[in-house]
Design a protein around this motif. Structure first.
Motif: not given
Length: 456
Positions: A51-74
């Motif tokens: 049965a579907a009596g069991v409650v299942v959750y998926r929690q997601f945490w993302f990794f937000d890039v703070q310095n994309p320009i520095e990675v590309l240029n340097y």
């Protein structure tokens, strides 16, 4: 003399009758415990399993890039911050296409679906995240170096870059990508699909095999080209054979990582007045082949794993239809130190990032679990691709980590408590039997004396 024989006969009959009654009262509840753990319609195990009596959750945490320009240029190391959780209710649909087979197995599929839960989330599905461009990183990993010039042209024409800004919903469930001109997403497609089919043993002929997976998608594994790594060991972690032994590990198969793993006993505690055993993954699960030779057959890419010396990362491309996906524990827990210097901002923590199972030892039912895995992709240097010219080395980049949590509903807990109370009654019956046994022995002794006197 006849009167005495008559009385002795009554006493002797009463003794044997009492013994039979007590033994019956002990053995019947013990047998019921085993019957109720078999996967068969009408049992507690089947109700808990199907049965579907069991409650299942998926929690997601993302990794937000703070310095994309520095990675590309340097060519600096990416700096990330964690965003989340974004929570979805999953596996709310019961098992489907259930079919019992002659070889004491049952086959089924797991319908997949995800419903966003705003009250359990840190924001909305429309929150935007700066993350690695899935198409650029994927094409780079799959394209031979001689095709990098063509890939550079396609990247320029589609106005793509190494990083992109997308909503949570797009990153998880899909968006139209201008480079590949197709739908991309970390878990796309998901809703309306299914996992399996599975074939598992019912335990009807051998209770020690209950729930053990015999086949997945109709066959044995063939992803790793090795008999050891391609073994399907254990169950799907929702339940195990009754009567757990703390000294023995529990084995389970995860379709998310296309392999089997083991968990070892850590401690006991009370969960809703039910004693459970907590089992956790060992650090050796994702250790490098140098430290754990059994993992050598899981090493697929000598470049990205530094000749198979890197710990903490599993290359899943062979079981993800060629997609260059790398799995790890969140924040590269138990991983090589270089993983934490190639991408800055990660803080692995055993309490928050480890995987565990809480299992009731008598029935083998899993009451609670936290399955935590991280999805990563790789990018590296290229002389022909502009957005990668400043990159110094291969980088395993964390995209998102997921915590799949399961909690039993109150009805399932009540059913389990009733089953355990039945077992408690059998234990009490055993205790009463022992006490009554000694008392009845006294009666037998008196009966024997009575018979002896009669004969004399």
């Amino acid at each position: 003399m006849g009167c005495c024989n008559w009385r002795c006969g009554l006493i002797t009959g009463a003794v044997f009758g009492a013994l039979v009654a007590i033994l019956g009262g002990v053995l019947i509840p013990v047998g019921d415990i085993l019957i109720e753990t078999v996967i068969e319609p009408g049992t507690t195990a089947y109700d808990n399993w199907a049965a579907a009596g069991v409650v299942v959750y998926r929690q997601f945490w993302f990794f937000d890039v703070q310095n994309p320009i520095e990675v590309l240029n340097y060519g600096t190391s990416p700096v990330v911050i964690e965003r989340g959780p974004y929570t979805y209710k999953t596996r709310y649909l019961p098992k489907d296409n259930i079919m019992f087979n002659p070889n004491m197995t049952v086959s089924f599929v797991l319908p997949l679906g995800a419903i966003f839960e705003p009250s359990m989330s840190a924001g909305s599905e429309e929150d935007k995240i700066t993350s690695l461009n899935l198409a650029v990183a994927g094409a780079y990993s799959l394209a031979p170096e001689q095709f990098h010039g063509l890939l550079e042209t396609l990247i320029r024409m589609s106005n793509s870059s190494l990083f992109q800004r997308r909503t949570v919903k797009e990153l998880l469930w899909g968006y139209h990508d201008p480079l590949l001109k197709s739908t991309l997403g970390l878990f796309a497609p998901y809703n309306g699909t299914f996992d399996g089919p599975y074939n598992v043993f019912t335990g009807k002929d051998d209770i020690s095999k209950v729930g053990i997976i015999d086949r997945w998608k109709g066959e044995k594994l063939s992803f790793w080209n090795d008999p050891y790594c391609d073994m399907i060991n254990g169950t799907d972690a929702s339940a195990f054979a009754p009567g757990l032994d703390k000294k023995k590990p529990l084995y389970f198969f995860s379709s998310d990582i296309c392999r089997s793993v083991s968990a070892s006993y850590e401690r006991s505690y009370s969960l809703k007045d039910i004693e459970v055993y907590r089992y956790g993954l060992l650090p050796s699960t994702l250790a490098s082949p140098i430290d754990n030779p059994d993992n050598r057959c899981f090493c697929r890419n000598f470049k990205t794993t530094k000749n198979c010396t890197m710990a903490g990362v599993l290359d899943l491309s062979s079981c993800q239809e060629g997609r260059p996906i790398y799995m790890s524990l969140p924040h590269f827990l138990h991983g090589s130190p270089s993983l934490l210097t190639d991408v800055l901002g990660l803080s692995p923590n055993e309490e928050h990032h480890s995987t565990y199972l809480d299992v009731e030892p008598n029935t083998g039912f899993t009451l609670k679990f936290a399955k935590r895995i991280q999805v990563n992709m790789m990018y590296g240097p290229s002389d022909k691709i502009t957005v990668l010219k400043k990159v110094k080395d291969y980088t395993i980049f964390p995209l998102v980590w997921m915590n799949e949590v399961r909690k039993q509903d109150n009805l399932a807990v009540c059913l389990l408590q009733m089953l355990l109370n039945q077992r408690l009654c059998s234990i009490c019956a055993v205790s009463m039997f022992i006490c009554n046994f000694f008392f009845l022995m006294l009666v037998v002794s008196a009966t024997w004396s009575c018979l002896s006197i009669s004969e004399n």
